[in-house]
Write a protein that holds these residues in place. Structure first.
Motif, mmCIF file in Angstrom:
data_model
loop_
_atom_site.group_PDB
_atom_site.id
_atom_site.type_symbol
_atom_site.label_atom_id
_atom_site.label_comp_id
_atom_site.label_asym_id
_atom_site.label_seq_id
_atom_site.Cartn_x
_atom_site.Cartn_y
_atom_site.Cartn_z
ATOM 1 N N ASP A 35 0.821 -1.217 0.000
ATOM 2 C CA ASP A 35 0.000 0.000 0.000
ATOM 3 C C ASP A 35 0.851 1.263 0.000
ATOM 4 O O ASP A 35 0.331 2.369 -0.096
ATOM 5 N N GLY A 36 2.182 1.095 0.125
ATOM 6 C CA GLY A 36 3.083 2.238 0.054
ATOM 7 C C GLY A 36 3.386 2.881 1.383
ATOM 8 O O GLY A 36 4.238 3.755 1.473
ATOM 9 N N ALA A 37 2.709 2.474 2.436
ATOM 10 C CA ALA A 37 2.933 3.069 3.761
ATOM 11 C C ALA A 37 4.198 2.489 4.395
ATOM 12 O O ALA A 37 4.535 1.333 4.172
ATOM 13 N N GLU A 38 4.855 3.311 5.177
ATOM 14 C CA GLU A 38 6.018 2.865 5.932
ATOM 15 C C GLU A 38 5.520 2.184 7.203
ATOM 16 O O GLU A 38 4.647 2.697 7.887
ATOM 17 N N ARG A 39 6.059 1.025 7.500
ATOM 18 C CA ARG A 39 5.623 0.275 8.673
ATOM 19 C C ARG A 39 6.804 -0.001 9.591
ATOM 20 O O ARG A 39 7.895 -0.313 9.133
ATOM 21 N N GLY A 40 6.544 0.073 10.888
ATOM 22 C CA GLY A 40 7.541 -0.349 11.863
ATOM 23 C C GLY A 40 7.563 -1.865 11.931
ATOM 24 O O GLY A 40 6.575 -2.525 11.604
ATOM 25 N N TRP A 41 8.685 -2.424 12.343
ATOM 26 C CA TRP A 41 8.784 -3.878 12.410
ATOM 27 C C TRP A 41 7.708 -4.454 13.308
ATOM 28 O O TRP A 41 7.201 -5.530 13.049
ATOM 29 N N GLY A 42 7.351 -3.752 14.346
ATOM 30 C CA GLY A 42 6.317 -4.236 15.255
ATOM 31 C C GLY A 42 4.930 -4.242 14.638
ATOM 32 O O GLY A 42 4.035 -4.920 15.121
ATOM 33 N N GLN A 43 4.726 -3.466 13.580
ATOM 34 C CA GLN A 43 3.421 -3.422 12.915
ATOM 35 C C GLN A 43 3.235 -4.562 11.913
ATOM 36 O O GLN A 43 2.137 -4.760 11.414
ATOM 37 N N LEU A 44 4.309 -5.283 11.624
ATOM 38 C CA LEU A 44 4.212 -6.410 10.699
ATOM 39 C C LEU A 44 3.836 -7.648 11.509
ATOM 40 O O LEU A 44 4.650 -8.226 12.204
ATOM 41 N N CYS A 45 2.589 -8.003 11.446
ATOM 42 C CA CYS A 45 2.084 -9.131 12.237
ATOM 43 C C CYS A 45 2.340 -10.423 11.478
ATOM 44 O O CYS A 45 1.471 -10.931 10.776
ATOM 45 N N ALA A 46 3.542 -10.947 11.592
ATOM 46 C CA ALA A 46 3.885 -12.211 10.955
ATOM 47 C C ALA A 46 3.819 -13.314 12.004
ATOM 48 O O ALA A 46 4.168 -13.096 13.161
ATOM 49 N N PRO A 47 3.375 -14.504 11.608
ATOM 50 C CA PRO A 47 3.251 -15.607 12.572
ATOM 51 C C PRO A 47 4.593 -16.291 12.851
ATOM 52 O O PRO A 47 4.701 -17.513 12.820
ATOM 53 N N VAL A 48 5.628 -15.497 13.077
ATOM 54 C CA VAL A 48 6.962 -16.030 13.338
ATOM 55 C C VAL A 48 7.578 -15.260 14.512
ATOM 56 O O VAL A 48 7.103 -14.195 14.881
ATOM 57 N N ALA A 49 8.659 -15.808 15.046
ATOM 58 C CA ALA A 49 9.370 -15.139 16.138
ATOM 59 C C ALA A 49 10.032 -13.865 15.624
ATOM 60 O O ALA A 49 10.258 -13.708 14.423
#
Length: 137
Positions: A35-49
């Protein structure tokens, strides 16, 4: 302090780009960032550690797919869409692709020409001579 730099535009290669898109998690991260937005690493909800997410982001960054900006102790990720579009342009959606169907090559194996698959017995017996007779029919 870790190096979060992306490669220069001229060093982004198609094999590395495709390799960076070969994992479902990496594709999911790219989809979130598309979507072009800048995201913090914490905002990336990945199902991994967190350590695994860090590795995934490193792979994408080193391939030139993403760009990471560090601000204090936080890191922010963006998709390098303009760079990738300029480096690897795609045809417009719905554009005709030249080529078409390729002619199917004839099987060189006599058993394949006879339409046989593993575990079938050719008419007229077994063995190479019977397979060749079946191929001649």
């Amino acid at each position: 302090m870790p190096d979060h730099s992306s490669p220069p535009d001229s060093e982004i290669t198609l094999p590395r780009l495709l390799g960076a898109l070969s994992d479902p998690t990496w594709i999911g991260i790219v989809r979130v960032l598309s979507d072009g937005a800048e995201r913090g690493w914490g905002q990336l909800c990945a199902p991994v550690a967190k350590s695994t997410l860090s590795h995934h982001l490193k792979v994408l960054r080193e391939a030139g797919v993403t760009q990471t900006r560090q601000e204090g102790t936080r890191c922010y990720v963006t998709l390098r869409r303009e760079t990738l579009d300029a480096r690897f342009p795609l045809p417009p959606a719905g554009a005709a692709v030249r080529g078409g169907r390729r002619r199917r090559r004839r099987a060189r194996d006599p058993a394949r020409r006879a339409g046989l698959t593993a575990g079938t017995t050719p008419p007229g017996g077994t063995g190479q001579a019977a397979v060749l007779r079946a191929a001649d029919r």
